[in-house]
Scaffold this active site. Structure first.
Site, mmCIF file in Angstrom:
data_model
loop_
_atom_site.group_PDB
_atom_site.id
_atom_site.type_symbol
_atom_site.label_atom_id
_atom_site.label_comp_id
_atom_site.label_asym_id
_atom_site.label_seq_id
_atom_site.Cartn_x
_atom_site.Cartn_y
_atom_site.Cartn_z
ATOM 1 N N GLY A 76 37.979 46.045 70.657
ATOM 2 C CA GLY A 76 39.391 45.549 70.521
ATOM 3 C C GLY A 76 40.071 46.638 70.082
ATOM 4 O O GLY A 76 39.723 47.325 68.923
ATOM 5 N N GLY A 112 43.918 46.560 69.677
ATOM 6 C CA GLY A 112 45.141 46.156 69.823
ATOM 7 C C GLY A 112 45.704 46.451 68.454
ATOM 8 O O GLY A 112 45.386 47.522 67.648
ATOM 9 N N THR A 113 46.490 45.607 67.638
ATOM 10 C CA THR A 113 47.192 45.866 66.493
ATOM 11 C C THR A 113 46.141 45.947 65.424
ATOM 12 O O THR A 113 46.184 47.096 64.672
ATOM 13 C CB THR A 113 48.084 44.536 66.148
ATOM 14 O OG1 THR A 113 49.070 44.538 67.096
ATOM 15 C CG2 THR A 113 48.797 44.609 64.831
ATOM 16 N N LYS A 115 38.866 34.167 63.711
ATOM 17 C CA LYS A 115 38.949 32.840 63.005
ATOM 18 C C LYS A 115 38.659 31.515 64.051
ATOM 19 O O LYS A 115 37.843 30.637 63.461
ATOM 20 C CB LYS A 115 40.229 32.599 62.188
ATOM 21 C CG LYS A 115 41.464 32.348 63.334
ATOM 22 C CD LYS A 115 42.907 32.113 62.548
ATOM 23 C CE LYS A 115 43.959 32.152 63.630
ATOM 24 N NZ LYS A 115 44.207 33.631 64.089
ATOM 25 N N GLU A 119 35.943 38.604 56.263
ATOM 26 C CA GLU A 119 36.892 38.327 55.675
ATOM 27 C C GLU A 119 38.296 38.206 55.985
ATOM 28 O O GLU A 119 39.105 37.194 55.727
ATOM 29 C CB GLU A 119 36.835 39.342 54.507
ATOM 30 C CG GLU A 119 37.958 39.351 53.561
ATOM 31 C CD GLU A 119 37.648 38.158 52.412
ATOM 32 O OE1 GLU A 119 38.257 37.064 52.456
ATOM 33 O OE2 GLU A 119 36.744 38.255 51.543
ATOM 34 N N GLY A 124 44.092 37.337 56.271
ATOM 35 C CA GLY A 124 44.551 38.693 56.050
ATOM 36 C C GLY A 124 43.934 39.485 55.202
ATOM 37 O O GLY A 124 42.707 39.591 54.944
ATOM 38 N N LYS A 141 41.151 27.763 59.742
ATOM 39 C CA LYS A 141 40.874 28.648 58.404
ATOM 40 C C LYS A 141 40.201 27.698 57.355
ATOM 41 O O LYS A 141 39.455 28.123 56.397
ATOM 42 C CB LYS A 141 42.158 29.206 57.910
ATOM 43 C CG LYS A 141 42.641 30.404 58.992
ATOM 44 C CD LYS A 141 44.087 30.750 58.547
ATOM 45 C CE LYS A 141 44.473 31.860 59.540
ATOM 46 N NZ LYS A 141 45.916 32.177 59.161
#
Length: 433
Positions: free
Chosen positions: A12, A14-15, A107, A131, A136, A207
């Site tokens: 991945g 992405g962001t 998650k 984590e 976050g 979560k």
């Protein structure tokens, strides 16, 4: 002697993946000092290798073939930030089969299949850290596993979704309607075009399932979480709550009494004196109560490129330290306790009730008697004119009641001729109960 380097396969870009690359690139010296080993990104799995990206120096590492990461003997650790269930689950299990350690921010996957993944990691002697999957940049999972390892956690309450906390904060501070604030949150990028997962509580529920699994060492599943979102919360609910001394938060609750546990996510009245009541905007916080340590709270940004990437790299540092010490696979443990879920008669809470009634003499007395017949007493009551005075609005905070008794009360209220409408019913938490 050549310095040893730990090589990472990143799934991945992405962001969050971009944030991981930025942190590893910028903090090489610090990471070397902390771990005693170098950390190098070897390959990056992407969907489209031709897509323009903000970091161009990594283009020669891009691949669309997962086998180049999973079957590469030079790669020690897989960092998964692609999200979703499939193919992420297959990739992670494949990585573990090949003896590779795993760091993930997923998650959804850990809430649904965490127990299976952790069991496979134990079988293969590999680390799995996640984590970033809950809050976050807040290091809550490591705190549960390591910081509370000598304690027994009895309760966790969390504001673990920034979108809903932003919406409720704006409604509280500005007296705005839910629909208007949701549109604003979407325009600012705090809410998705389809916000269902956030506003209906599903994101927070995933979560809380992860937190309960780790905190209580039981295999909690998403379907074990009682979920209600914020789409029905009105500005009037929030205003009356404030008048009675409460703020409304979408609160995740995981509570253990003896060996029986309950996990839920729902709009909740939190006393203004409680630390969670002052957690505003897109920030997250998790309150933890241990038998020995008492009350603690963890607070910080719950999302974003760098906060989430920081948690991912922190997990990666732990994996590398474990490799240096030869103790991989001994950190996160699979849940080992039997899951005993409370029934509704065991779930105790105070409640906020808001009802519309006929404006007649004796109405409140009849309602109070009906509540007393269900073993429910009242702590606070407000009565206001409603509908130009032709009706009345009654707002109540009860003393402790079971969920089963409160559900029964609500059904009875819907059948009473003197009650026009049951507008709201919310849990009240964070006080002395």
């Amino acid at each position: 002697m050549e310095k040893r380097v730990v090589r990472v396969g990143l799934m991945g870009f992405g962001t969050v993946g971009t944030g991981v690359v930025r942190i590893i690139s910028a903090h090489q010296e610090d990471l070397q000092k902390q771990t005693g080993l170098g950390i190098e990104i070897k390959k990056i799995l992407v969907q489209d290798a031709e897509k323009a990206r903000s970091i161009r120096s990594m283009e020669n590492m891009l691949t669309t073939d997962p086998a180049e990461l999973l079957e590469n003997p030079d790669i020690d650790v897989i960092v998964e930030v692609i999200g979703g269930i499939s193919p992420a689950k297959e990739y992670i299990l494949g990585a573990l089969e090949h003896g590779k350690h795993v760091v993930t921010a997923n998650k959804d996957l850990m809430a649904l299949h965490g127990a299976e993944i952790l069991s496979k990691a134990q079988e293969k002697g590999c680390d799995v850290f996640y984590e970033a999957s809950v809050a976050g940049g807040i290091p809550i999972l490591r705190a549960l596993v390591e910081g509370f390892s000598s304690d027994r956690i009895t309760k966790m309450m969390g504001i673990v979704n920034g979108t809903t906390n932003y919406i409720l904060t704006k409604m509280s501070q500005e007296g705005a309607e839910y629909a208007d604030v949701l549109k604003e949150a979407q325009a600012l990028g705090y809410a998705e075009a389809n916000p269902t997962s956030d506003v209906e509580g599903f994101d927070a529920a995933r979560k809380m399932a992860i937190l309960a699994t780790l905190g209580f060492r039981v295999p909690m599943k998403l379907e074990d979480v009682d979920v209600k979102g914020i789409s029905s919360v009105s500005k009037e609910d929030i205003a009356y709550g404030k008048q009675l001394g409460y703020e409304v938060k979408l609160l995740g609750l995981a509570r253990r009494d003896g060996e029986a546990v309950e996990v839920s996510v729902q709009p909740t009245m939190v006393p203004k004196s409680h630390p969670l009541a002052s957690v505003n905007g897109v920030f997250n916080a998790v309150y933890v109560h241990g038998e020995a340590v008492g009350e603690t709270m963890f607070y910080g940004p719950g999302a974003g490129e760098l906060p989430t990437a920081t948690a991912v790299v922190s997990d990666l540092v732990t994996v590398v330290k474990n490799m240096s010490l030869g103790v991989n696979g001994r950190g996160m443990v699979a849940p080992y306790k039997e899951k005993i879920l409370k029934d509704d008669s065991q779930k105790l809470s105070k409640y906020f009730l808001r009802i519309v009634v006929a404006d007649k003499r004796g109405v409140l007395a009849k309602i109070t008697q009906m509540l007393a017949d269900k073993n429910i007493s009242l702590e606070q009551v407000i009565q206001q004119p409603y509908n130009n005075g032709s009706q009345a609005e009654i707002i109540m905070i009860t003393h402790l009641s079971s969920k089963s008794d409160m559900d029964s009360v609500r059904k009875d209220m819907e059948q009473m001729e003197i009650i026009t409408e049951v507008k709201s019913c919310y849990r009240v938490e964070g006080g002395d109960q």
